[in-house]
Design an enzyme around this catalytic site. Structure first.
Site, PDB file in Angstrom:
ATOM      1  N   ASP A  18     -30.319 -66.060 -85.643  1.00 25.88           N
ATOM      2  CA  ASP A  18     -31.745 -66.047 -85.991  1.00 25.88           C
ATOM      3  C   ASP A  18     -32.363 -67.366 -85.534  1.00 25.88           C
ATOM      4  O   ASP A  18     -31.661 -68.358 -85.313  1.00 25.88           O
ATOM      5  CB  ASP A  18     -31.948 -65.877 -87.500  1.00 25.88           C
ATOM      6  CG  ASP A  18     -33.429 -65.776 -87.858  1.00 25.88           C
ATOM      7  OD1 ASP A  18     -34.141 -64.979 -87.220  1.00 25.88           O
ATOM      8  OD2 ASP A  18     -33.897 -66.517 -88.744  1.00 25.88           O
ATOM      9  N   SER A  19     -33.692 -67.374 -85.439  1.00 25.08           N
ATOM     10  CA  SER A  19     -34.384 -68.610 -85.110  1.00 25.08           C
ATOM     11  C   SER A  19     -34.186 -69.653 -86.218  1.00 25.08           C
ATOM     12  O   SER A  19     -34.357 -70.835 -85.982  1.00 25.08           O
ATOM     13  CB  SER A  19     -35.873 -68.325 -84.932  1.00 25.08           C
ATOM     14  OG  SER A  19     -36.372 -67.722 -86.106  1.00 25.08           O
ATOM     15  N   TYR A  50     -39.887 -69.015 -83.780  1.00 29.20           N
ATOM     16  CA  TYR A  50     -39.973 -68.364 -82.476  1.00 29.20           C
ATOM     17  C   TYR A  50     -41.260 -67.528 -82.362  1.00 29.20           C
ATOM     18  O   TYR A  50     -41.720 -67.247 -81.260  1.00 29.20           O
ATOM     19  CB  TYR A  50     -38.787 -67.424 -82.272  1.00 29.20           C
ATOM     20  CG  TYR A  50     -37.489 -68.073 -81.824  1.00 29.20           C
ATOM     21  CD1 TYR A  50     -37.288 -69.453 -81.878  1.00 29.20           C
ATOM     22  CD2 TYR A  50     -36.442 -67.287 -81.346  1.00 29.20           C
ATOM     23  CE1 TYR A  50     -36.087 -70.019 -81.471  1.00 29.20           C
ATOM     24  CE2 TYR A  50     -35.239 -67.844 -80.928  1.00 29.20           C
ATOM     25  CZ  TYR A  50     -35.060 -69.214 -80.995  1.00 29.20           C
ATOM     26  OH  TYR A  50     -33.875 -69.756 -80.582  1.00 29.20           O
ATOM     27  N   GLY A  51     -41.787 -67.107 -83.526  1.00 24.22           N
ATOM     28  CA  GLY A  51     -42.929 -66.183 -83.554  1.00 24.22           C
ATOM     29  C   GLY A  51     -44.063 -66.509 -82.596  1.00 24.22           C
ATOM     30  O   GLY A  51     -44.532 -65.649 -81.867  1.00 24.22           O
ATOM     31  N   CYS A  81     -33.119 -61.300 -85.749  1.00 22.86           N
ATOM     32  CA  CYS A  81     -34.449 -61.908 -85.657  1.00 22.86           C
ATOM     33  C   CYS A  81     -35.316 -60.917 -84.887  1.00 22.86           C
ATOM     34  O   CYS A  81     -34.956 -60.505 -83.770  1.00 22.86           O
ATOM     35  CB  CYS A  81     -34.347 -63.225 -84.892  1.00 22.86           C
ATOM     36  SG  CYS A  81     -35.933 -63.992 -84.505  1.00 22.86           S
ATOM     37  N   ASN A  82     -36.402 -60.523 -85.490  1.00 22.24           N
ATOM     38  CA  ASN A  82     -37.265 -59.539 -84.828  1.00 22.24           C
ATOM     39  C   ASN A  82     -37.880 -60.090 -83.553  1.00 22.24           C
ATOM     40  O   ASN A  82     -38.015 -59.385 -82.562  1.00 22.24           O
ATOM     41  CB  ASN A  82     -38.373 -59.090 -85.776  1.00 22.24           C
ATOM     42  CG  ASN A  82     -37.859 -58.115 -86.802  1.00 22.24           C
ATOM     43  OD1 ASN A  82     -37.768 -56.924 -86.535  1.00 22.24           O
ATOM     44  ND2 ASN A  82     -37.458 -58.605 -87.965  1.00 22.24           N
ATOM     45  N   THR A  83     -38.282 -61.358 -83.611  1.00 21.47           N
ATOM     46  CA  THR A  83     -38.959 -61.937 -82.456  1.00 21.47           C
ATOM     47  C   THR A  83     -37.993 -61.993 -81.264  1.00 21.47           C
ATOM     48  O   THR A  83     -38.351 -61.611 -80.146  1.00 21.47           O
ATOM     49  CB  THR A  83     -39.502 -63.334 -82.809  1.00 21.47           C
ATOM     50  OG1 THR A  83     -40.231 -63.227 -84.049  1.00 21.47           O
ATOM     51  CG2 THR A  83     -40.418 -63.866 -81.744  1.00 21.47           C
ATOM     52  N   GLU A 166     -40.921 -70.820 -95.336  1.00 19.12           N
ATOM     53  CA  GLU A 166     -40.034 -71.922 -94.910  1.00 19.12           C
ATOM     54  C   GLU A 166     -40.315 -73.193 -95.710  1.00 19.12           C
ATOM     55  O   GLU A 166     -39.423 -73.977 -95.969  1.00 19.12           O
ATOM     56  CB  GLU A 166     -40.255 -72.232 -93.429  1.00 19.12           C
ATOM     57  CG  GLU A 166     -39.783 -71.134 -92.531  1.00 19.12           C
ATOM     58  CD  GLU A 166     -38.505 -71.500 -91.788  1.00 19.12           C
ATOM     59  OE1 GLU A 166     -38.354 -72.663 -91.410  1.00 19.12           O
ATOM     60  OE2 GLU A 166     -37.674 -70.595 -91.606  1.00 19.12           O
ATOM     61  N   CYS A 200     -39.898 -58.653 -90.130  1.00 19.18           N
ATOM     62  CA  CYS A 200     -39.617 -60.073 -89.951  1.00 19.18           C
ATOM     63  C   CYS A 200     -38.583 -60.409 -91.007  1.00 19.18           C
ATOM     64  O   CYS A 200     -38.728 -60.018 -92.179  1.00 19.18           O
ATOM     65  CB  CYS A 200     -40.870 -60.916 -90.153  1.00 19.18           C
ATOM     66  SG  CYS A 200     -40.519 -62.687 -90.172  1.00 19.18           S
ATOM     67  N   THR A 201     -37.547 -61.120 -90.581  1.00 19.84           N
ATOM     68  CA  THR A 201     -36.404 -61.340 -91.484  1.00 19.84           C
ATOM     69  C   THR A 201     -36.738 -62.270 -92.658  1.00 19.84           C
ATOM     70  O   THR A 201     -35.969 -62.339 -93.607  1.00 19.84           O
ATOM     71  CB  THR A 201     -35.227 -61.915 -90.679  1.00 19.84           C
ATOM     72  OG1 THR A 201     -35.707 -63.032 -89.912  1.00 19.84           O
ATOM     73  CG2 THR A 201     -34.662 -60.869 -89.749  1.00 19.84           C
ATOM     74  N   HIS A 202     -37.871 -62.974 -92.593  1.00 21.37           N
ATOM     75  CA  HIS A 202     -38.258 -63.835 -93.724  1.00 21.37           C
ATOM     76  C   HIS A 202     -38.899 -63.037 -94.868  1.00 21.37           C
ATOM     77  O   HIS A 202     -38.865 -63.465 -96.018  1.00 21.37           O
ATOM     78  CB  HIS A 202     -39.292 -64.866 -93.280  1.00 21.37           C
ATOM     79  CG  HIS A 202     -38.715 -66.060 -92.606  1.00 21.37           C
ATOM     80  ND1 HIS A 202     -38.046 -65.977 -91.412  1.00 21.37           N
ATOM     81  CD2 HIS A 202     -38.704 -67.362 -92.968  1.00 21.37           C
ATOM     82  CE1 HIS A 202     -37.667 -67.193 -91.058  1.00 21.37           C
ATOM     83  NE2 HIS A 202     -38.053 -68.051 -91.987  1.00 21.37           N
TER      84      HIS A 202
HETATM   85  N1  DGL Z   1     -36.856 -64.620 -87.783  1.00 21.23           N
HETATM   86  C1  DGL Z   1     -38.130 -64.351 -87.193  1.00 21.23           C
HETATM   87  C2  DGL Z   1     -38.384 -62.836 -87.137  1.00 21.23           C
HETATM   88  O1  DGL Z   1     -37.677 -62.031 -87.724  1.00 21.23           O
HETATM   89  C3  DGL Z   1     -39.251 -65.025 -87.934  1.00 21.23           C
HETATM   90  C4  DGL Z   1     -39.236 -66.507 -87.837  1.00 21.23           C
HETATM   91  C5  DGL Z   1     -39.736 -67.075 -86.535  1.00 21.23           C
HETATM   92  O2  DGL Z   1     -40.913 -66.890 -86.177  1.00 21.23           O
HETATM   93  O3  DGL Z   1     -38.927 -67.720 -85.874  1.00 21.23           O
HETATM   94  O4  DGL Z   1     -39.303 -62.438 -86.476  1.00 21.23           O
END
Ligand code: DGL
Length: 283
Positions: A18-19, A50-51, A81-83, A166, A200-202
């Site tokens: 993940d990011s 990363y978004g 990580c979705n992004t 975060e 989004c994983t958050h």
């Molecule tokens: N983990 C990222 C996601 O699932 C979100 C955090 C980021 O923007 O890096 O999209």
């Protein structure tokens, strides 16, 4: 001795990327369902989020991380990580893997979720919440159309949510303001939305809050369990990969930023204490 060495190097942990911290919400569900495997978690916290980053940058960072996992002996890497899944996975699978490691596999979180989402909606109207990058990539729209052509998808980018989570500011009035605003924007697109996907994983960390700002009948779906179930099914189908995954129930954590910070914040996402090591990817 030689035989033992060969045997050990033949297998390796499952990589989970993940990011930053978010992928820990996915790893948490994976380790619950598949506790027998070894896992190597890597959060690129120093370069998160990363978004808002460009396709090229997310692709470059993700590929670099995948190559690191391969060097650690992973045969299978999950981009939790979705992004990264939206912006880098396809290119890595189609262009890079055949050249750098044709026998290894990289999976993402978008396909497992889009395969299942149609089973969860009754109205056929689904809301997707994600980062700017995930929403702009249109990945969810495209993938859901493939599996469920009749399902209508409405998206809303929530760029403030990751920084609020975060920075541990998600139990504040400020956070309520942004959560309410984004959910109103989403529901305004179609009041018939009955399923909202946290893409989004958050976001699972604020699932309760999200539910309070949505009509009671709307289902809020986190990806962790869906991704874990999909991974279990994948390992059953792909025995050639499964047998390369070591099974000592060990989980290790690496971060490109401060290990101390990762351990302090990561436990909220993982639901258990984490002990990480710092990793300098440039070395
Ligand atoms: N983990 C990222 C996601 O699932 C979100 C955090 C980021 O923007 O890096 O999209």
């Amino acid at each position: 001795m030689v035989l033992l060495f060969l045997h050990m190097s033949d297998t390796g942990p499952i990589g989970v990327f993940d990011s930053g911290y978010g992928g820990l919400t996915v790893l948490r569900e994976i380790t619950k369902l598949l506790p027998q495997y070894d896992y190597l978690y890597f959060g690129d916290n120093a370069r998160a989020p990363y978004g808002p980053r460009s396709f090229e940058t997310v692709y470059h960072y993700t590929l670099q991380s995948v190559e690191w996992f391969f060097k650690q002996g992973c045969s299978l890497v999950v981009l939790a990580c979705n992004t990264a899944s939206a912006k880098a996975l396809r290119t890595i699978q189609q262009n890079d893997l055949p050249n750098i490691a044709p026998e290894k596999r990289v999976l993402g979180v978008i396909r497992p979720t889009t395969e299942r989402i149609g089973e969860l909606t009754t109205s056929g109207k689904v809301g997707v919440l994600g980062t700017n990058g995930t929403v702009k990539s249109q990945s969810y729209l495209i993938e859901i159309k493939k599996f469920y052509p009749d399902v209508e998808v409405f998206q809303e980018a929530c760029p403030m949510w990751v920084p609020l989570i975060e920075n541990n500011e998600y139990e504040t009035e400020g956070a309520d303001f942004f959560v309410e605003k984004n959910l109103k924007n989403l529901m305004r697109q179609s009041p018939d939305i009955d399923t909202v996907l946290l893409a989004c994983t958050h976001y699972p960390l604020i699932k309760d809050k999200i539910e309070t700002f949505l009509p009671g009948h709307v289902k809020v779906v986190s990806q962790g369990i869906i991704v874990a179930e999909s991974l279990a099914a994948y390992l059953l189908r792909h025995t050639e990969i499964e047998k390369k995954c070591s099974k000592n129930a060990q989980v290790s954590f690496y971060t490109t930023d401060s290990a101390e910070d990762f351990d302090r914040n990561g436990s909220t996402f993982y639901g258990k204490p984490v002990q990480s090591k710092h990793l300098n990817l440039e070395v």
